[in-house]
Design an enzyme around this catalytic site. Sequence first.
Site, short mmCIF file in Angstrom:
data_model
loop_
_atom_site.label_atom_id
_atom_site.label_comp_id
_atom_site.label_asym_id
_atom_site.label_seq_id
_atom_site.Cartn_x
_atom_site.Cartn_y
_atom_site.Cartn_z
N ASP A 30 27.76 3.11 40.75
CA ASP A 30 27.91 4.45 40.17
C ASP A 30 26.95 4.57 38.99
O ASP A 30 27.00 3.75 38.05
CB ASP A 30 29.37 4.61 39.69
CG ASP A 30 29.62 5.95 39.02
OD1 ASP A 30 28.67 6.75 38.88
OD2 ASP A 30 30.78 6.19 38.62
N GLU A 80 8.41 -12.89 23.55
CA GLU A 80 9.16 -13.82 24.39
C GLU A 80 8.39 -14.07 25.67
O GLU A 80 8.60 -15.05 26.34
CB GLU A 80 10.54 -13.21 24.72
CG GLU A 80 11.55 -14.15 25.36
CD GLU A 80 11.47 -14.24 26.88
OE1 GLU A 80 12.14 -15.09 27.45
OE2 GLU A 80 10.74 -13.44 27.51
N CYS A 112 14.32 -12.57 21.32
CA CYS A 112 14.06 -11.20 20.83
C CYS A 112 13.99 -11.14 19.30
O CYS A 112 13.84 -10.07 18.74
CB CYS A 112 15.16 -10.26 21.30
SG CYS A 112 15.46 -10.38 23.05
N THR A 153 19.06 -3.74 32.66
CA THR A 153 18.79 -3.92 31.23
C THR A 153 17.39 -4.48 30.99
O THR A 153 17.17 -5.20 30.03
CB THR A 153 19.87 -4.79 30.54
OG1 THR A 153 19.84 -6.12 31.09
CG2 THR A 153 21.26 -4.22 30.71
N SER A 202 26.52 -13.60 26.32
CA SER A 202 25.44 -13.20 25.40
C SER A 202 25.91 -12.05 24.49
O SER A 202 25.59 -12.02 23.30
CB SER A 202 24.17 -12.82 26.17
OG SER A 202 24.33 -11.60 26.86
N HIS A 234 19.45 -4.64 17.20
CA HIS A 234 18.69 -5.06 18.37
C HIS A 234 19.28 -4.34 19.58
O HIS A 234 20.51 -4.25 19.71
CB HIS A 234 18.78 -6.59 18.55
CG HIS A 234 18.26 -7.04 19.87
ND1 HIS A 234 16.99 -6.74 20.30
CD2 HIS A 234 18.85 -7.73 20.90
CE1 HIS A 234 16.81 -7.24 21.52
NE2 HIS A 234 17.93 -7.83 21.90
N LYS A 243 28.69 -0.82 20.38
CA LYS A 243 29.78 -1.81 20.26
C LYS A 243 29.66 -2.56 18.93
O LYS A 243 30.67 -2.84 18.28
CB LYS A 243 29.70 -2.83 21.39
CG LYS A 243 30.21 -2.27 22.68
CD LYS A 243 30.22 -3.37 23.72
CE LYS A 243 30.73 -2.81 25.03
NZ LYS A 243 30.99 -3.83 26.01
N ASN A 277 15.12 -2.51 27.44
CA ASN A 277 14.97 -3.64 26.53
C ASN A 277 13.50 -4.04 26.44
O ASN A 277 12.85 -4.28 27.46
CB ASN A 277 15.80 -4.83 27.02
CG ASN A 277 15.97 -5.91 25.96
OD1 ASN A 277 15.40 -5.81 24.87
ND2 ASN A 277 16.76 -6.92 26.26
N SER A 310 18.51 -14.41 21.45
CA SER A 310 19.40 -15.35 22.12
C SER A 310 18.96 -16.79 21.88
O SER A 310 17.79 -17.07 21.64
CB SER A 310 19.40 -15.09 23.63
OG SER A 310 20.05 -13.88 23.88
N1 CAA Z 1 31.33 4.76 34.54
C1 CAA Z 1 31.24 4.47 33.21
N2 CAA Z 1 31.25 3.20 32.72
C2 CAA Z 1 31.32 2.19 33.61
C3 CAA Z 1 31.40 2.42 34.99
C4 CAA Z 1 31.41 3.78 35.45
N3 CAA Z 1 31.48 4.06 36.76
N4 CAA Z 1 31.46 1.21 35.61
C5 CAA Z 1 31.42 0.27 34.64
N5 CAA Z 1 31.34 0.86 33.43
C6 CAA Z 1 31.23 0.20 32.12
C7 CAA Z 1 32.16 -0.99 31.99
O1 CAA Z 1 33.49 -0.60 31.70
C8 CAA Z 1 31.49 -1.73 30.85
O2 CAA Z 1 31.83 -1.10 29.64
P1 CAA Z 1 32.47 -1.97 28.45
O3 CAA Z 1 31.44 -3.02 28.13
O4 CAA Z 1 32.68 -1.00 27.36
O5 CAA Z 1 33.72 -2.59 28.98
C9 CAA Z 1 30.00 -1.46 31.08
O6 CAA Z 1 29.92 -0.35 31.97
C10 CAA Z 1 29.25 -2.63 31.71
O7 CAA Z 1 29.89 -2.99 32.88
P2 CAA Z 1 30.35 -4.49 33.19
O8 CAA Z 1 31.23 -5.01 32.09
O9 CAA Z 1 30.90 -4.55 34.56
O10 CAA Z 1 28.98 -5.30 33.03
P3 CAA Z 1 28.09 -6.06 34.08
O11 CAA Z 1 28.83 -7.22 34.63
O12 CAA Z 1 27.47 -5.13 35.04
O13 CAA Z 1 26.92 -6.62 33.10
C11 CAA Z 1 25.58 -6.95 31.19
C12 CAA Z 1 26.49 -5.98 31.93
C13 CAA Z 1 26.35 -8.24 30.86
C14 CAA Z 1 25.07 -6.33 29.91
C15 CAA Z 1 24.38 -7.32 32.13
O14 CAA Z 1 23.64 -6.14 32.38
C16 CAA Z 1 23.46 -8.38 31.54
O15 CAA Z 1 23.69 -9.56 31.72
N6 CAA Z 1 22.36 -7.96 30.83
C17 CAA Z 1 21.42 -8.91 30.21
C18 CAA Z 1 21.99 -9.62 29.01
C19 CAA Z 1 22.10 -8.73 27.79
O16 CAA Z 1 21.48 -7.70 27.67
N7 CAA Z 1 22.89 -9.22 26.81
C20 CAA Z 1 23.05 -8.50 25.55
C21 CAA Z 1 23.31 -9.44 24.40
S1 CAA Z 1 22.06 -10.73 24.35
C22 CAA Z 1 20.71 -9.98 23.61
O17 CAA Z 1 20.83 -8.95 23.00
C23 CAA Z 1 19.38 -10.64 23.71
C24 CAA Z 1 18.60 -9.93 24.77
O18 CAA Z 1 17.89 -8.97 24.47
C25 CAA Z 1 18.69 -10.44 26.13
#
Ligand code: CAA
Length: 393
Positions: A30, A80, A112, A153, A202, A234, A243, A277, A310
């Site tokens: 979605d 990076e 980063c 992302t 992360s 960041h 958040k 990102n 990270s």
């Molecule tokens: N409508 C609205 N919202 C929805 C939805 C829908 N239909 N379906 C899901 N969502 C929401 C979820 O509820 C969730 O919200 P909350 O976090 O508020 O609970 C959000 O969308 C994300 O969904 P999931 O929790 O299911 O997440 P995911 O398993 O798909 O993964 C992620 C998300 C972990 C960020 C993944 O994209 C990822 O691993 N990204 C790379 C790592 C990253 O960016 N980490 C950030 C911190 S580390 C950092 O900052 C260094 C860096 O640059 C890498």
Amino acid sequence: MITVGIEDISFASGSCVLDLKDLAQDLDVDVEKYHQGLGQDCMSVPAEDEDIVTMAAMAAAPLVARYPPGSFRTLLFATETGIDNSKSAGIYVHQLLNMSKNCRVVELKQACYSATAALQLAASYVQCHSEEKVLVIASDIARYEPRSKAEPTQGCGAIAFVIGSDPKIVRLEKPAGLYTEDVMDFWRPLYQDVGFVDGKFSAKVYLQALKACWKDLQDRFGIKAMDFQLFCYHLPFTRMAVKAHQYLLQDNLVDRDPQAELAKLEPSLVYSRQVGNCYSAAAYLGLLSLLENSHEDLTNQKLALFSYGSGCVGEILTATVMPGYQKYLHKRQHEEGLKARRLVNIEEYRRLLYTMAPKDGSPIQYPHVTPGRYRLSGIVEHKRIYETFVSAQ
Ligand code: CAA
């Protein structure tokens, strides 16, 4: 103590763009998960003949042009996504921009975070050599495993700024909150093109580092979140900043109106929603976005910027917005640059992002597709060949 800070700032990204609607459709997700859940609409994608060097040169060229020749004796390049285990990508940029040979150039790495280290090193250097200007560039292409949860992302872009003793935009303040811990939340061994990431972990470590940085600021300098009016984070995806700010509102900004605070954060997220990102450049794309998209006059407001890499290193950098900063921004050029990106479909995006240069050193020539002034024309005898086009935009 002399005043030091950001005198000028500029941004460029890859010349292609993927609408995340197409990725959502391809992955049968979605699209609201991306729009609302992650807070992302699009991601910038590099064309075949673009890389961290060409984006960096595009970002830095307007800055170098606005200063007299020979103004920069130091160029710090944060990334990076380095292109060589030995040579700094900054040397290619130095050559493309025809900068003075009487210059030191070095590359910095810590996921980063490294742009913040570069900025602090530059600021300390200018404290000792107030007549000098330092060119800092952060440039990255975020790559995760295709069809993974991290795929939405990604993004790419470069930020360039000038650090000097005439900080027309933002004055850097001495207090900083620091945190380092050895964790495996995101990492990329030398043999890997895409990052390994423990996504949920992360996000958790990001918030832990933020909390620890505020504690350090308070313990060491007696400074609290309540002392600041502006916050930047960041931006791996924009919801991460929301958040982080919600966490701060609950724990440290209890007297503030949460709705008003989150509305004030919004201008810092505008560009990142469109770009995705860009690792080391991401926090500073947030700063640029805040300055260029806020409808309020931010003069003299105190800013706390949270930088996170990270692995992990976190830092809260503190600063003050300078009177008249608006005159030194280039919002129209940045908006036009984003609008001019060529929309690519899912197949083209995957081809562009995941076709890597041959690992065995076989020569390769890239088609001339970038509309930009700088391009990577090929890799021959293990050497990257860059070109400049004076007549292009
Ligand atoms: N409508 C609205 N919202 C929805 C939805 C829908 N239909 N379906 C899901 N969502 C929401 C979820 O509820 C969730 O919200 P909350 O976090 O508020 O609970 C959000 O969308 C994300 O969904 P999931 O929790 O299911 O997440 P995911 O398993 O798909 O993964 C992620 C998300 C972990 C960020 C993944 O994209 C990822 O691993 N990204 C790379 C790592 C990253 O960016 N980490 C950030 C911190 S580390 C950092 O900052 C260094 C860096 O640059 C890498």
